[in-house]
Structures are given as structure tokens and as C-alpha cells.
Design a protein around this motif. Structure first.
Motif, PDB file in Angstrom:
ATOM      1  N   GLY A 378      17.842  -8.487   3.222  1.00 25.69           N
ATOM      2  CA  GLY A 378      18.551  -7.151   3.628  1.00 25.69           C
ATOM      3  C   GLY A 378      19.584  -7.381   4.585  1.00 25.69           C
ATOM      4  O   GLY A 378      19.543  -8.591   5.415  1.00 25.69           O
ATOM      5  N   LYS A 379      20.638  -6.496   4.550  1.00 27.00           N
ATOM      6  CA  LYS A 379      21.631  -6.532   5.438  1.00 27.00           C
ATOM      7  C   LYS A 379      21.282  -5.809   6.791  1.00 27.00           C
ATOM      8  O   LYS A 379      21.569  -6.024   7.922  1.00 27.00           O
ATOM      9  CB  LYS A 379      22.876  -5.904   5.079  1.00 27.00           C
ATOM     10  N   LEU A 380      20.491  -4.598   6.644  1.00 28.78           N
ATOM     11  CA  LEU A 380      20.172  -3.559   7.880  1.00 28.78           C
ATOM     12  C   LEU A 380      18.875  -4.193   8.569  1.00 28.78           C
ATOM     13  O   LEU A 380      18.589  -3.834   9.934  1.00 28.78           O
ATOM     14  CB  LEU A 380      20.197  -2.264   7.629  1.00 28.78           C
ATOM     15  N   LYS A 381      17.965  -4.739   8.049  1.00 24.83           N
ATOM     16  CA  LYS A 381      16.799  -5.355   8.474  1.00 24.83           C
ATOM     17  C   LYS A 381      15.974  -4.026   9.255  1.00 24.83           C
ATOM     18  O   LYS A 381      15.635  -2.712   8.812  1.00 24.83           O
ATOM     19  CB  LYS A 381      16.962  -6.493   9.453  1.00 24.83           C
ATOM     20  N   GLU A 382      15.861  -4.158  10.667  1.00 25.98           N
ATOM     21  CA  GLU A 382      15.038  -3.135  11.521  1.00 25.98           C
ATOM     22  C   GLU A 382      15.976  -1.757  11.712  1.00 25.98           C
ATOM     23  O   GLU A 382      15.330  -0.812  12.163  1.00 25.98           O
ATOM     24  CB  GLU A 382      14.877  -3.646  12.907  1.00 25.98           C
ATOM     25  N   GLU A 383      17.053  -1.730  11.108  1.00 28.80           N
ATOM     26  CA  GLU A 383      17.814  -0.615  11.064  1.00 28.80           C
ATOM     27  C   GLU A 383      17.839   0.228   9.912  1.00 28.80           C
ATOM     28  O   GLU A 383      18.514   1.272   9.482  1.00 28.80           O
ATOM     29  CB  GLU A 383      19.220  -0.549  11.696  1.00 28.80           C
ATOM     30  N   ALA A 384      17.300  -0.311   8.636  1.00 26.81           N
ATOM     31  CA  ALA A 384      17.187   0.014   7.439  1.00 26.81           C
ATOM     32  C   ALA A 384      16.650   1.572   7.297  1.00 26.81           C
ATOM     33  O   ALA A 384      17.003   2.250   6.562  1.00 26.81           O
ATOM     34  CB  ALA A 384      16.392  -0.913   6.487  1.00 26.81           C
ATOM     35  N   VAL A 385      15.532   1.646   7.922  1.00 28.41           N
ATOM     36  CA  VAL A 385      14.659   3.007   7.758  1.00 28.41           C
ATOM     37  C   VAL A 385      15.599   4.224   8.424  1.00 28.41           C
ATOM     38  O   VAL A 385      15.617   5.060   7.908  1.00 28.41           O
ATOM     39  CB  VAL A 385      13.329   2.887   8.192  1.00 28.41           C
ATOM     40  N   VAL A 386      15.911   3.898   9.613  1.00 28.26           N
ATOM     41  CA  VAL A 386      16.800   5.105  10.130  1.00 28.26           C
ATOM     42  C   VAL A 386      18.215   5.317   9.273  1.00 28.26           C
ATOM     43  O   VAL A 386      18.282   6.515   9.139  1.00 28.26           O
ATOM     44  CB  VAL A 386      16.877   4.865  11.731  1.00 28.26           C
ATOM     45  N   THR A 387      18.526   4.314   8.780  1.00 28.21           N
ATOM     46  CA  THR A 387      19.977   4.563   8.002  1.00 28.21           C
ATOM     47  C   THR A 387      19.357   5.251   6.920  1.00 28.21           C
ATOM     48  O   THR A 387      20.159   6.167   6.546  1.00 28.21           O
ATOM     49  CB  THR A 387      20.636   3.200   7.762  1.00 28.21           C
TER      50      THR A 387
END
Length: 399
Positions: A378-387
Motif C-alpha cells: 500500500g501507499k498510505l500504510k498506517e494512515e490508510a484507515v483515517v484517510t
């Protein structure tokens, strides 16, 4: 399974979503995409620009006449809060309408984070975000929540999640509580769906339509996307992949789980249980090296041992990755996505875990190599859920 929408979007909303997806677009490109007359399109674009939904962003290439005006969504029309509710780490982010992150915080969930303390935490930091960016309440569109399931999405509730370190999370009306504490409208979906929305947004210009997201950590969670939309079932199915049986009469991880289910081989709890059993059988080098008892043989210790090259830790993680790859292959063979995104604590424990899982899955894919999906971290990793949670709010805007 069904792919469903909660409302029928207006022509304005369809235009807005298309422009958001494209980034910048001309009137002629929109006329090609939509069955609208030129006068109707002009009127809608003028109205949306006047309302502040859109801004003009320069001129496109001329095809012989005047250069066309390019439109994009106005990033400062409003702002959205994205919230991740998870068992290990949770997150809160503030985004503009183009999903540019303005502020994001992450914190470790522990026994102190009861729902009351959690709500106080997000309320405090939400207010801090607004102060930092000189925003007022009326500029906030809402709060998107990506949470560990099972959920009742319609009624905005977290039902009976497993493995939360703090008490009080069962049958929790999370949307109602967040709305009361922050004053902002809240929407709920499971964290895997939110993560997939976020990751798909990050690669939207590739035009990938069929994706699978699988999170491997304290539990196993998954989400599917078909034709660009999240696939929902009649029940929240986020954790269904963990209950896939891969070994008849195999072990059971917890009382409500299936025997021989994937989660009994691939999860933080499964790894801890296996490591403690091995230690009691005399394979106790990790205990001696890190000066811990069998009961203190936690996932964090195992990850450190794995990264330090301990042979038992490597064996345990490799076995888990192989089982995970088999489970992935089963899902892939049913769905045949173009891209598979893997996330979670196990995936990020060591590059070997991801590599092993992807290789095993690929070897067990039906019709390989003519069908060969792309595996990604993935591109966002740990920021995927909030995004993705923030995108969910924008998707629910009524224009």
C-alpha cells in the motif's frame, strides 16, 4: 453479497465526485462523461463555483480555439476528521476536501483507553486541530470512523469486538457518542473497508477497479472492492477471512471461533500461544536471551527476536506467513482482484513475512501465470484507515 449506496446522488454530486477523482478536468471532458446538455453543464459548474465547491485551476491545452478552463474541487470548502478505532493503535486525522492531511496523530491502545477516556482523547485533539489550523466548527463536514468489527453500521455501533485491552467496548454506540462529544456528524464503517477506500484513493489514477485488502494483526480483517465500490454483505463481514477453515479439526483460537480457522494460525494471539507452547517444551532460547518468562513472551518480544535472527522466531513467523498465503489464495481464487494490499502488524513485522505470504499465495492461485495479481504493502500504510474514513464522509455529502 451486495454493493449498495445509501442515497441516490444528485447531478451536482456526480460531477463533484468525478472532478475529485480526476483532480483537474475541463467542461468538455465532463460533457463527454455525462449525458448533460452544454447549457446545463455550464449552469451546474457556475453554481458549484459560486458555492465554493469548485475552483478554477488554470487552462488546459487548446484544440484550436480558446484554451478550456480547468476545474478542481476546492480543498478549503470544508474539512473532515478521520478516526481509526483499533485494538493496538488508533489514529485521528484532519483532512481538507482533496484528502490532503493537515494533522494526524497515532496512539497505542492500552487498558487505560476505555470508551470514556478514548472519547475525551479524540475530543481534546480535535479541538487542538481546529485551533492549530484556525478553523471553526461550521467548517467541519463530519467525522468518519473506521473501527474494528463486528459493527452495526446502520445504527453506528461497535458490537462485540475481541481483544480490546480496555473494558467497555461491547455494544457501544460509537457514532452517537462521538457526535455528542465533538458536535460533528459521524459515519461508521469497519476499518478494513476504510483502509481500502484510502489505499484506492492513493492510486486512483491507475484506474484499478477490483481490489482486496487484508489486515493481519490482533485479528484478521479483509475488504473487497469491485468496480470501484466497496462490497458489503448482509452482515459486517470484516473478520470473515479469519474464520476460513484451512485445516479440518485444527486448533481453535477462542471460544467463538471455528476449529482450524485461519486466525488460529495467523494472528498476534496465535503466535504468542505457539511460542509459549514451544518454550514449555524446552525451546526456550528466546526466554534466556530476552530474560522473560513464558507468560511474558509477548508479540513485541517475538518481533524483536525475529528481527534479531532468532531461529525459533523466524520459524514461527514463516509458518504463519505460509498459512496466511494459503488463506489469501483461497480468497483470491474466489474474487480475482487486480491488486491485493496487505497491512497490519504481522505484515510489517519483517519483509520476509510479506514476501513469503505473497509467494505462497501466488503459487496457489488458480490460472496462474495468465492471471497474476499485484501484491502491495500500500501507499498510505498506517494512515490508510483515517484517510479512508475521511473519504467516507465526503462520499456521504449531499449536494
Amino acid at each position: 453479497m451486495e454493493k449498495r449506496s445509501t442515497f441516490i446522488p444528485s447531478p451536482k454530486k456526480l460531477l463533484y465526485d468525478r472532478i475529485a477523482e480526476e483532480g483537474t478536468v475541463s467542461k468538455s471532458e465532463l460533457l463527454t462523461a455525462f449525458s448533460l446538455t452544454k447549457s446545463t453543464m455550464t449552469r451546474l459548474l457556475d453554481e458549484m463555483t459560486h458555492e465554493g465547491l469548485l475552483i478554477e485551476s488554470g487552462f488546459g491545452q487548446s484544440s484550436g480555439g480558446r484554451r478550456p478552463i480547468l476545474y478542481q474541487i476546492n480543498p478549503s470548502y470544508g474539512y473532515i476528521l478521520g478516526l481509526e478505532v483499533s485494538r493496538v493503535y488508533s489514529s485521528l486525522g484532519l483532512f481538507d476536501m482533496q484528502m490532503n492531511p493537515k494533522s494526524i496523530i497515532h496512539w497505542r491502545m492500552d487498558e487505560a483507553f476505555t470508551p470514556e477516556n478514548f472519547l475525551e482523547h479524540i475530543s481534546t485533539h480535535s479541538r487542538a486541530f481546529l485551533r492549530d489550523h484556525q478553523l471553526i466548527d461550521s467548517q467541519i463536514i463530519g467525522v468518519g470512523i473506521g473501527a474494528v468489527g463486528p459493527l452495526d453500521r446502520k445504527n453506528g455501533m461497535i458490537l462485540q469486538p475481541l481483544h480490546f485491552p480496555a473494558a467497555g467496548w461491547n455494544n457501544l454506540p460509537i457514532c452517537k457518542l462521538v457526535e455528542e462529544r465533538t458536535g460533528f456528524k459521524a459515519w461508521l464503517d469497519n476499518g478494513a473497508n476504510a483502509a481500502l477506500l484510502g489505499e484506492r484513493w492513493a492510486i486512483r489514477h491507475t484506474n484499478i477497479q477490483h481490489m482486496l485488502y487484508v489486515h493481519a494483526g490482533a485479528g484478521l480483517r479483509s475488504s473487497m472492492m469491485s468496480h470501484g465500490g466497496i462490497v458489503h454483505g448482509t452482515m459486517d463481514m470484516e473478520d470473515a477471512i479469519g474464520q476460513m477453515i484451512i485445516q479440518t479439526d485444527g486448533p481453535q483460537l477462542h471460544n467463538n471461533g471455528n476449529y482450524g480457522a485461519l486466525e488460529a494460525f495467523v494472528s498476534v494471539q496465535a503466535l504468542e500461544q505457539r511460542a509459549r507452547s514451544e518454550a514449555k517444551l524446552g525451546r526456550d532460547l528466546i526466554l534466556k536471551t530476552y530474560k522473560v518468562s513464558a507468560e511474558q513472551l509477548t508479540y513485541d518480544v517475538l518481533v524483536q527476536a525475529f528481527r534479531d535472527g532468532d531461529p525459533l522466531a523466524r520459524e514461527l513467523f514463516t509458518q504463519a506467513a505460509v498459512h496466511f498465503g494459503i488463506g489469501l489464495a483461497n480468497v483470491i481464487n474466489l474474487f480475482h482482484p487486480e491488486t491485493i494490499i496487505l497491512g497490519g502488524a504481522l505484515i510489517h513485522s519483517h519483509e520476509l513475512f510479506f514476501q513469503t505470504a505473497a509467494e505462497v499465495a501466488q503459487k496457489n492461485i488458480y490460472r496462474y501465470p495468465e492471471y497474476s495479481p499485484h501484491f502491495s504493502l500500500g501507499k498510505l500504510k498506517e494512515e490508510a484507515v483515517v484517510t479512508g474514513a475521511a473519504i467516507m464522509v465526503r462520499d456521504h455529502m449531499v449536494l
